[in-house]
Design an enzyme around this catalytic site. Structure first.
Site, mmCIF file in Angstrom:
data_model
loop_
_atom_site.group_PDB
_atom_site.id
_atom_site.type_symbol
_atom_site.label_atom_id
_atom_site.label_comp_id
_atom_site.label_asym_id
_atom_site.label_seq_id
_atom_site.Cartn_x
_atom_site.Cartn_y
_atom_site.Cartn_z
ATOM 1 N N CYS B 56 20.330 44.949 -66.222
ATOM 2 C CA CYS B 56 21.205 43.793 -66.451
ATOM 3 C C CYS B 56 20.775 43.105 -67.740
ATOM 4 C CB CYS B 56 21.121 42.828 -65.277
ATOM 5 S SG CYS B 56 22.021 41.279 -65.556
ATOM 6 N N ASP B 63 20.293 48.189 -62.475
ATOM 7 C CA ASP B 63 21.592 48.467 -61.877
ATOM 8 C C ASP B 63 21.706 49.970 -61.610
ATOM 9 O OD1 ASP B 63 22.619 45.828 -61.910
ATOM 10 O OD2 ASP B 63 23.081 46.010 -64.027
#
Ligand SMILES: [Ca+2]
Ligand SMILES: [Ca+2]
Ligand SMILES: [Ca+2]
Ligand SMILES: [Ca+2]
Ligand SMILES: [Ca+2]
Ligand SMILES: [Ca+2]
Ligand SMILES: [Ca+2]
Ligand SMILES: [Ca+2]
Ligand SMILES: [Ca+2]
Ligand SMILES: [Ca+2]
Ligand SMILES: [Ca+2]
Ligand SMILES: [Ca+2]
Ligand SMILES: [Ca+2]
Ligand SMILES: [Ca+2]
Ligand SMILES: [Ca+2]
Ligand SMILES: [Ca+2]
Lengths: 165, 165, 165, 165, 165, 165, 165, 165, 165, 165
Positions: B56, B63
Site C-alpha cells: 500500500c 496487498d
C-alpha cells in the site's frame, strides 16, 4: 438392437478393439471419423478431455491440461476412441501450450471439415502461473465464420477462480 | 522432438535458466516476448496469476491479489517466466489497486502490441472491503477497439460471492 | 463502553497505530502479547493467515502459503496485529517450507509459553507438487504433551483435494 | 393443534411479540428459557448465528462473525428469539474476539445450567488475519466435564479453507 | 425376477399404491415395517429427508428442515413410503424444532425396536438464527446404549458453514 | 518508493489514520475522493462489501447484506476507507432494502460524478424470504446512459442458488 | 539471507538446476534427501501430487492419479524436485494402481527411513469405476507401528463424492 | 516394461478383451480375482462406482446409486473389469436398496476372503426420500472383526448435505 | 431515525404484526403493496423464496420448490411479509408446477402493475425428474415487452448441475 | 381443491397409476401430453433428468448421462411421468451419444409440436473422455427458428469443469 448399426461404422477400426497400440509420437493420422446421421440440423458436440499431458519444448518437464473441444459437424464426426489415442500421442511431444491447442484444432479441421470448431486448453501452473489458450474456427465464407468471430469477441468474460490448490 | 525448436526461442533468455535473479524493484524491462506461430488466426491466451503481492503506498502494508491477463496476440507473445519475474517486481512496490492493473496492462501493450488485452485484479480485503479493478484495450482504429468497448459494456454482470472467509 | 479496557492493553503498542513500520527482515522480537482474561478455562484460539509469503533459499523465487495457528493460552496471548507484522517479516526471508512452520511455532512458544500450540502451512505448488508441513507442541510434563501426541497421531486423515487450479 | 401448548410457554415473553425493543447495550438479562420436554434423554441443540457483530475495543471498528452454540440441556432450554436479542446487544459493545465467546458461554451457563455447552466464533479478517476462538464447558464433577476435555482435545483438526474472499 | 419377493412384503400396504391418502394430522400409526433379511449382521440404513415441514406452535408460521434418520435394524425395518407419509403428517402440526426430532425418534423406536437410531434435524433460519437438534438412542442394557453415548460425545465437532443464503 | 505519491493524496484524510471516529448516524459527508490517474481509459472498479448491516424501519431488527458497488470513474474515485466508514453509518439507520441501495448509489454519484455506476445488495432472509435489490446509472445524454439500460435489460438471468443455509 | 544455507544442501543436486534430464524409465535412484533440522520434534510433511500418470500393464492405456504422500521424518527428508522427477519416471511404466502406491512407499522408506509414512492414490475412472489404494507404514518395533495400525483402522470413513464428472 | 507381467494375470480373462458379453441377469460368478503382490502389508483398496442401477422389486422402476467398496486384501484381490460386469448384472435385477449392498458384500467375501470389507450405497431419491445403506465385515476371530465393529460404531457422523437437486 | 417513516407505510398491515393468521387456502387478496420511493429510476428487486410447497393435483403428494421473483417496479412494490403469506397459501393447493409459476406471476401483475416481472420455480424431483418452469412479462406496448422477449430468448443457457442428491 | 382439475387431464393415463409397466425396448409411443393452460404467453419448461442410461451400440457397455430438456410449449405439453417411462425405454437400447439427444428431441417435437425445444446430454467418461451433445429446434418459418440459431450461436461458452472425479 435398434440404433447405430455395425455397417454404418465400417471406418471405425479402433473402438471395440482393445489391442490397439498407443502411439509413442505425435500421430495425427490415427484420427478416425464416422458419418453424421443428423446432417439436416446444426448441433454441438463437446469432448471433455481432462487427461491431456505433453512436454515443455525447452525444459522437457511434463505439462498437464484439460482440453475442451466443441464443434458443429457437417458430414463427418470424430470417433472418440481415436481422439483419445490422438491426444495420447502428445505424451512425449514438446510444444508450448499456445501451440498445442492450435495444432489440435488444425488436425480436427483436416479430419472432419466441420462447420464450426473451438478448442480450449486449461493447463496446470508452472512457476505460479497457469496458461489457458483458446482458439476457434468457422468455415470461411459461411455464417460460421461470423459465428467464430462472435464467440471470440465474447470469450471468457468470467475467468474461473484459480488459486493453485 | 517435434514442436517448438530451440532456434525459434532465441529471445527467450529466462525460461530454462534457474539462476536468474528476482528483481527487487519494479522492472518492466524484464519482460520478454517470442514469435506467434499462428498469426493467421485470432485466438486468446489467458494467464492466471494468483500469487501477486504489492504494498500500500500510504501505509506500507502488503496487498495480495489474483491477476488475470487475457490477450489476442499479433506478432509477439509474452513469455511466461518473464511475466512471472515482472509481476514479482511489484513485491516491494507501492501503488493503489486501481493503478496496478492499469500499469500492468500498459507495460504488456508496450511489449507485445497486442490486438486486444484485458487485466483483472481481485484483491484480498482491507477493512472488510475488497477491490477488483478491471481494464481493457483494443488497438485503436481497428475492430478490436470496438471489441474492448463491447467487453467493458458487458463486464462482470455476475459478481462472484465474497464473504471474506 | 464495557468490555476490554485500554489500561488492560498497555503492552499492546501496535494495534491502533497505523504508522508502524513493516519489518524488512525476519523479526521475531516484534511479537507482542496481552493477558488472558479467562485463565480458569482451557480454550482454543485459531488464526487463519492466507497472506503468507517467503522466498526459496536455493532459487530466491517467492513461495505462498496459508498458515493456520491454533493454541490453548495459559497466561499470555499473542496480539493479532503484531502477529501480522511478524509473518510479514518472512517476506524477504529464505527458508524451506518445512523449516518455516517449525520456526513460527518456536517463536510463538517463546512469546506466550502456551499450554498447547500447532501450526499448519499449506503452500502453493512448485513443479506440480505442493507441500503442507504441520507441527505441534504440548507443554512438557503436562497432559498437553499427550494431547500433542494424540493430535499428531490423528493428523490429516482426509487430505483435501488438490488439483493445482 | 397438537404439540407444544401455550401454557407450557408462560416464561416466553418475546417470541410472537414483534413490538419488543432491541437492546442498545450489552443485556444478558434479556435471555429467556423454557422447559425441556425430553429430560429423560441426553441430546444436542445447535444454534447457527451468522449475523453477529460487535466493535473492536481499541479502534471502534465493527467486527463480524458467525457464532455456533451447541449444548445438551438439563432442565432449561434457551428460547431462540431471546438469544437473537441477546446477541444483538453486542452490536455497540467493544470486546476482543476471544472475550466475546467466553462471555456468551458464561451467560448461557448462568441461564440454563446445561450439562454441556460449547461456543465457536468465526470472525471476518482484519489486516489479512481472521480469528476463530472456541470454548466449551461440562458440568463440574459429572461425566460432562470429561466430555468437555475430550472435545477440546480433538477440536478442529481440519481447519476450513480460508482465503479471505 | 430374483431379489425380494412379493410374499415377503405382505405388511407393506402403501408402496406401489399411489391412491393412498396423505394424512392431514400427525399420524404415527401410518408407519409400516418389513422384515430384515440380514439379521446376522449389524449394518446402518440412513434416510435423507430434505422435504420436511411443520408449523411453529406459537406463531403458526411454517418451518422447513432436512431430517436425517440413521439406524441399525434388528428384526424390523421401516418402509420408506410409509416414512414419507408419516413425515408429511407434521405438515400442519405445531411443535418446537427440539421436540420434533425427539418425537420422530420415539415413534420409530416404537415401530421397529432398533438396536440403534439417531435423528438430526437441520432447520432453515427464523430471525437470523437456525436450530439443528440431534438425538440418539441405543437399546438399554446392550452395547448399543454405550454406542449412543459414544456418538453423542463426539457429535458434530465440525459445524457446517451456515450464512443464511 | 515508486507509485502513488503522498502529495497526490492530499484529500485523503482517513486512510492511514486509525484514530478516526466511526459515525453513529447516517453520514454521507464522510465520503472522500481522490484523482483518477488513468482518465484516458474507461475501466471498472468493483468494491465487495460483505459486512453491511442496517435496521428494519418498522420492527427495528437488524438486517445484513453483501453490497457490491461497480463503477467507471471519470475525474474522481471514491477512497475505500471513507466508503467503509460511510457504509458503517447505516448501522443504526432504518430503511427498506430497496431504499438502501438507491441511497448508496445516489450518494456515490453525488461524490464522484462517475460515468457509470451500479449497486447490488444481497440481504439475508427474514421470514424465509431474502431480497436482492439492484440499481444502476449512466451519465445522462452520454453512451453510459445506454450502457445502464443495456445492463439492466440483461441483469441477473442466472439467480444464484439460495436455500437459507 | 537467514534460513537454510547452501552448505546445508550439498546432497541436493537437482533443485536449482533446470537442465536436469527427465528419466524415461522407472528410476528410484533419482530420489535425493536432505537433513531434518528439527529432529527434536515429531511433525508431518505432506506432498500433494496431482500430476501422476502411468500405464496399464495389460492394455497400455494411460492412467492418471493424484498421489498424496505424508510422513514423519527422522534424520532424512525427501527433496521435492527429486520426488517430482521420481514420480515422472512412472510415465511410461506399466503397473496396477494397487502396486504403484506400494512401490512408491517402499522406495521412500528405502530413501529416508522415516518414522511413519502413508501414500494414497486417487485414480481417474476406467469403465466407469475408479480405484483409490492407500497404504501406510510405521517403523517396526516403535510406537509408529501402532500409529500405522491406528490410522489404517480409521482410514477413509467418509469417501468423497465421486460422479465421474 | 517393468511392473505387473502378463503371466501373473492368467486368471484375468476379461480385462483387455472388449468383446466380453454384458450379463443380463444377476451373475456373481463373473467376478474374477488376481494375486495380491503385497501380502506382507495391510492396506486399503477403494472402488468408486457411480454408475450402479437396479430395479425396485415392487414397482419395477429403476433405482440409481453410487456404490463405494473398500477392503483390505489377504491373498486375492478383485479385478476391476469383472467388478464392473458384476455390478452391471443388477441392471435388470429387483431388490431393495438395503438388500443390494448386503448381497454385493457377501459375493465379494465369497470371492476374495478379504481381511476386511465395507460397502456403502448412496441412492437417488424416490418420493422425496433417499436411502443410503452401509454394511461391513471383518474376518471372524481376527482383529479385523473388532475393526468392523469399531468402524460401524463411528459410521457417518457427518451426513452429507442432501437437497434433492 | 431517518429512512422510511411509518406514515409512508399505512397500507402495510402485516409487517410488524406477528399475530396475523396464515391462510389455509389459496389467497391472492392477502398481497399488499407500498409506494416506490425511486420512481425516477428503473431498477430490479429480486425475492429468493426457498420455502415454497404445494400439492400435486393428481396424487395429493407434496411438492417443494425454490421460487425466484424479479421485477422492475413502477408505482407500487410488493411488501415481503404479505408475499410470504401469499406463497404460504399454496401449501394445501393442488396445481402443476407449470401452472403455479404462471399464477404467481399473474397475481403479482394484478397487484403491482410492474414494468417488468419474471418468476422461476425450481422443484425437487418426482420419479427421478425435476421440473423448472420460467415465465416473464413486460408491460404491453412499452420497451419492457421487448425486454421480456429478449430475456426469454436468452433464458437459462447454462442449466445448473442436477444429480438429485 | 382449486388448481388443475381431473377432467382437464383425461389424456394423462400414467400419472397416478403405479402399476404401469416399464417398457423394455425403445418406446416413443408411450409419451403423453396434456393441454397448456397459458397459451397466451411464451414461457419455458425445463426437465432435469439425471438418471438416463443406454447401451453402447458397438461394445454393449452401459452409458450414463444427465439429460436436460427445455421447451416453449404451444398447445401441448409433455406429461412428466410419461417422459420418465420414455427415457427408461433407452435402458437396453444401443446408440451413440450424439444420436440419443437428436432422437429424444425428434420424438418430443413429434409429440408436442413446440415453438422451441433444446436437449443437452452430459455423459460420464469412457476412456478418459466424456461427450456432451446439444441440439435445438425452432418451429420453421417463425421467430423461434431464429431463436434456435441464436441459442446455438451462443451455446456453452463456459464449459463446466470436468476432472473425471
Ligand atoms: Ca483452486
Ligand atoms: Ca481486512
Ligand atoms: Ca468466501
Ligand atoms: Ca508450479
Ligand atoms: Ca483445486
Ligand atoms: Ca474463501
Ligand atoms: Ca429468517
Ligand atoms: Ca450458505
Ligand atoms: Ca445455500
Ligand atoms: Ca472410463
Ligand atoms: Ca464430481
Ligand atoms: Ca444437493
Ligand atoms: Ca424423488
Ligand atoms: Ca419420486
Ligand atoms: Ca446435487
Ligand atoms: Ca469433477
Amino acid at each position: 438392437m435398434s440404433g447405430r448399426q455395425q455397417q454404418e461404422m465400417q471406418n471405425v477400426t479402433l473402438l471395440g478393439h482393445q489391442g490397439v497400440k498407443y502411439p509413442m509420437t505425435y500421430t495425427p493420422e490415427i484420427l478416425e471419423s464416422f458419418d453424421n446421421k443428423h446432417p439436416y440440423r446444426d448441433y454441438f458436440v463437446k469432448f471433455n478431455c481432462p487427461e491431456f499431458t505433453s512436454l515443455c519444448p525447452i525444459t522437457g518437464q511434463p505439462d498437464f491440461a484439460t482440453i475442451y473441444v466443441s464443434y458443429i459437424p457437417d458430414i463427418k464426426m470424430v470417433e472418440s476412441k481415436s481422439l483419445k489415442l490422438y491426444l495420447f500421442s502428445f505424451r512425449n511431444h514438446g510444444d508450448f501450450h499456445e501451440d498445442c491447442v492450435n495444432i489440435i484444432m488444425n488436425d480436427l479441421i483436416q479430419l472432419m471439415d466441420p462447420k464450426y470448431i473451438e478448442v480450449w486448453g486449461k493447463f496446470t501452473p508452472r512457476g505460479g502461473i497457469s496458461i489457458d489458450p483458446y482458439c476457434n474456427y468457422g468455415r470461411p465464407g459461411t455464417k460460421y465464420e461470423a459465428m467464430a468471430e462472435h464467440r471470440l469477441l465474447n470469450h471468457d468474460m468470467y475467468p474461473e477462480k484459480v488459486d493453485n490448490r
